[in-house]
Design an enzyme around this catalytic site. Sequence first.
Site, PDB file in Angstrom:
ATOM      1  N   CYS A 243       0.388  26.750   7.519  1.00 63.16           N
ATOM      2  CA  CYS A 243      -0.314  24.952   6.743  1.00 63.16           C
ATOM      3  C   CYS A 243      -1.368  25.520   5.817  1.00 63.16           C
ATOM      4  O   CYS A 243      -2.361  24.990   6.934  1.00 63.16           O
ATOM      5  CB  CYS A 243      -0.097  23.925   7.734  1.00 63.16           C
ATOM      6  SG  CYS A 243      -0.279  22.507   6.597  1.00 63.16           S
TER       7      CYS A 243
ATOM      8  N   CYS B 148      -3.079  22.573   5.394  1.00 61.69           N
ATOM      9  CA  CYS B 148      -4.032  21.859   6.447  1.00 61.69           C
ATOM     10  C   CYS B 148      -5.242  23.034   6.956  1.00 61.69           C
ATOM     11  O   CYS B 148      -6.219  22.231   7.046  1.00 61.69           O
ATOM     12  CB  CYS B 148      -3.141  21.606   7.505  1.00 61.69           C
ATOM     13  SG  CYS B 148      -1.713  20.894   7.764  1.00 61.69           S
ATOM     14  N   ASP B 149      -5.076  23.672   7.454  1.00 64.51           N
ATOM     15  CA  ASP B 149      -5.809  25.035   7.805  1.00 64.51           C
ATOM     16  C   ASP B 149      -6.619  26.011   7.200  1.00 64.51           C
ATOM     17  O   ASP B 149      -7.820  26.981   7.229  1.00 64.51           O
ATOM     18  CB  ASP B 149      -5.264  25.590   8.542  1.00 64.51           C
ATOM     19  CG  ASP B 149      -4.822  24.896  10.124  1.00 64.51           C
ATOM     20  OD1 ASP B 149      -5.131  23.911  10.570  1.00 64.51           O
ATOM     21  OD2 ASP B 149      -3.529  25.452  10.994  1.00 64.51           O
TER      22      ASP B 149
HETATM   23  C1  LIG Z   1       0.280  24.297  13.762  1.00 65.62           C
HETATM   24  C2  LIG Z   1       0.532  23.387  12.813  1.00 65.62           C
HETATM   25  C3  LIG Z   1      -0.529  22.972  12.237  1.00 65.62           C
HETATM   26  C4  LIG Z   1      -0.849  22.486  11.608  1.00 65.62           C
HETATM   27  N1  LIG Z   1      -1.686  20.776  10.993  1.00 65.62           N
HETATM   28  C5  LIG Z   1      -1.909  20.117  10.227  1.00 65.62           C
HETATM   29  C6  LIG Z   1      -2.991  19.301   9.777  1.00 65.62           C
HETATM   30  O1  LIG Z   1      -4.198  19.637   9.967  1.00 65.62           O
HETATM   31  N2  LIG Z   1      -3.106  18.323   8.633  1.00 65.62           N
HETATM   32  C7  LIG Z   1      -2.184  17.972   8.875  1.00 65.62           C
HETATM   33  O2  LIG Z   1      -1.974  16.598   8.181  1.00 65.62           O
HETATM   34  N3  LIG Z   1      -0.780  18.242   9.076  1.00 65.62           N
HETATM   35  C8  LIG Z   1      -0.671  19.275   9.767  1.00 65.62           C
HETATM   36  N4  LIG Z   1       0.484  20.321  10.241  1.00 65.62           N
HETATM   37  C9  LIG Z   1       1.838  19.382   9.812  1.00 65.62           C
HETATM   38  C10 LIG Z   1       2.512  18.145  10.464  1.00 65.62           C
HETATM   39  O3  LIG Z   1       1.992  18.525  11.555  1.00 65.62           O
HETATM   40  C11 LIG Z   1       3.434  17.863  10.046  1.00 65.62           C
HETATM   41  O4  LIG Z   1       3.773  17.687   8.704  1.00 65.62           O
HETATM   42  C12 LIG Z   1       3.764  16.384  10.825  1.00 65.62           C
HETATM   43  O5  LIG Z   1       3.703  16.995  12.136  1.00 65.62           O
HETATM   44  C13 LIG Z   1       5.247  16.023  10.769  1.00 65.62           C
HETATM   45  O6  LIG Z   1       5.182  14.623  11.060  1.00 65.62           O
HETATM   46  P1  LIG Z   1       7.141  13.814  11.493  1.00 65.62           P
HETATM   47  O7  LIG Z   1       6.849  12.793  12.225  1.00 65.62           O
HETATM   48  O8  LIG Z   1       7.614  13.939  10.150  1.00 65.62           O
HETATM   49  O9  LIG Z   1       7.669  14.858  12.473  1.00 65.62           O
HETATM   50  P2  LIG Z   1       7.250  15.777  13.432  1.00 65.62           P
HETATM   51  O10 LIG Z   1       5.058  15.502  13.700  1.00 65.62           O
HETATM   52  O11 LIG Z   1       8.069  17.173  13.761  1.00 65.62           O
HETATM   53  O12 LIG Z   1       8.229  15.396  14.515  1.00 65.62           O
HETATM   54  C14 LIG Z   1       9.087  15.366  14.948  1.00 65.62           C
HETATM   55  C15 LIG Z   1       9.601  14.602  17.162  1.00 65.62           C
HETATM   56  O13 LIG Z   1      11.213  14.216  16.640  1.00 65.62           O
HETATM   57  C16 LIG Z   1      11.531  15.078  18.125  1.00 65.62           C
HETATM   58  N5  LIG Z   1      11.791  15.058  17.705  1.00 65.62           N
HETATM   59  C17 LIG Z   1      13.587  16.024  17.471  1.00 65.62           C
HETATM   60  N6  LIG Z   1      14.252  15.737  17.312  1.00 65.62           N
HETATM   61  C18 LIG Z   1      14.567  14.824  18.320  1.00 65.62           C
HETATM   62  C19 LIG Z   1      15.860  14.879  19.398  1.00 65.62           C
HETATM   63  N7  LIG Z   1      17.416  14.464  18.386  1.00 65.62           N
HETATM   64  N8  LIG Z   1      16.155  13.017  20.327  1.00 65.62           N
HETATM   65  C20 LIG Z   1      14.327  12.831  20.146  1.00 65.62           C
HETATM   66  N9  LIG Z   1      13.487  13.233  19.565  1.00 65.62           N
HETATM   67  C21 LIG Z   1      13.751  14.449  19.229  1.00 65.62           C
HETATM   68  C22 LIG Z   1      10.522  16.883  18.090  1.00 65.62           C
HETATM   69  O14 LIG Z   1      10.648  16.896  19.465  1.00 65.62           O
HETATM   70  C23 LIG Z   1       9.537  16.272  17.095  1.00 65.62           C
HETATM   71  O15 LIG Z   1       8.150  15.632  18.715  1.00 65.62           O
HETATM   72  C24 LIG Z   1       0.556  21.679  11.123  1.00 65.62           C
HETATM   73  C25 LIG Z   1       1.544  21.842  11.294  1.00 65.62           C
HETATM   74  C26 LIG Z   1       1.474  22.666  12.056  1.00 65.62           C
HETATM   75  C27 LIG Z   1       2.773  23.687  12.729  1.00 65.62           C
END
Ligand SMILES: Cc1cc2nc3c(=O)[nH]c(=O)nc-3n(C[C@H](O)[C@H](O)[C@H](O)COP(=O)(O)OP(=O)(O)OC[C@H]3O[C@@H](n4cnc5c(N)ncnc54)[C@H](O)[C@@H]3O)c2cc1C
Length: 317
Positions: free
Chosen positions: A135, A138-139
């Site tokens: 990302c 982000c970084d």
């Molecule tokens: C290495 C890295 C660094 C990042 N740094 C930043 C940053 O500094 N700032 C920033 O704004 N964004 C950052 N991001 C991006 C950010 O993490 C994502 O945009 C954000 O987490 C998305 O949120 P979400 O809730 O949509 O999904 P996610 O965070 O992906 O959460 C989804 C959750 O649902 C769960 N899940 C999936 N399927 C199921 C199921 N069948 N049953 C139950 N649970 C399930 C998963 O296990 C997970 O815990 C980073 C991403 C990465 C990979």
Amino acid sequence: MNAVVRKVIIIGSGPAGFTAALYAARANLKPLVFAGIKWGGQLMLTTDVENYPGFVEGILGPKLMENFRHQAERFGAEILAEDVTAVDFKSRPFSVSAGAKTYKSQAVIIATGAETNWLGLPNEQKLIGRGVSSCAPCDAWFFKDKKVVVVGGGDSAMEEALTLTKFASEVSVIHRRDEFRASKIMIDRAKKNGKISFILNSVVVDVLGKDKVSGVKIENVGDNSEKELAIDGMFVAIGHSPLTKIFEGEMALDKKGYVVKKPLLGEGSARYNMMTSVEGVFVAGDVHDYHYRQAVTAAGFGCMAAMEAEKWLEAQE
Ligand SMILES: Cc1cc2nc3c(=O)[nH]c(=O)nc-3n(C[C@H](O)[C@H](O)[C@H](O)COP(=O)(O)OP(=O)(O)OC[C@H]3O[C@@H](n4cnc5c(N)ncnc54)[C@H](O)[C@@H]3O)c2cc1C
């Protein structure tokens, strides 16, 4: 005996799921959250998060997600550390199954996120947040005057590379072929940028470094020769996989598997924002948004989905 019918079940526990849970709990909907076995989402993988508003000095990703969780719990969200294994959206109340147990709910919010496609290298996972990232928005800030590589050949690789040039001194795009999948306009933009160079017909076979990235080992796919490149960061840009397998056949997904949100205006439109092709099923976060992919936008979508679900539930009564 009939199962208890919940008002709302939330599937997923990243910023989108926990924000939806917070809003649903404060609306007295007593949400049940399936957090998954790997609770907390993608921020659990990283170290410093410096662009989540409200934390002047930044915050560690896992700590931020712990805060999200405790805030939702404080208002009564019930959280189960289980993966949802199947859903039935064909009739209401909807069914959500985790293993052998099935739960019923009037509304569902899907917030299962999209996983980064990593390269699968030996050291890659342990160096995420320590020089390995997926990302650039982000970084990129952490790589001021540093050398970085971007792995990939599509539009997102070009976009990541261009973003990184705002801070890094050198950005090398490593691609396994001699042609890119990226659009011509993005390739041209990258080629015109003096900080970007290209290493083609090459794959990264290892990322080097103990506590932080110090280099990558690259193999030329033509003659199999290997070389090491001293760098400070590796950005993997080979795509994401939305976690939507359990929703196949139950709702509209696009060709990459992302959940499709119904438009608010026009033919076949929804009256409620964040609603999917199934009335009463809402979506939030990266599982439908492949554009912004930020914690703050995911949280914003979670808030919207919960508020719309509340409105929709009221209209059903
Ligand atoms: C290495 C890295 C660094 C990042 N740094 C930043 C940053 O500094 N700032 C920033 O704004 N964004 C950052 N991001 C991006 C950010 O993490 C994502 O945009 C954000 O987490 C998305 O949120 P979400 O809730 O949509 O999904 P996610 O965070 O992906 O959460 C989804 C959750 O649902 C769960 N899940 C999936 N399927 C199921 C199921 N069948 N049953 C139950 N649970 C399930 C998963 O296990 C997970 O815990 C980073 C991403 C990465 C990979």
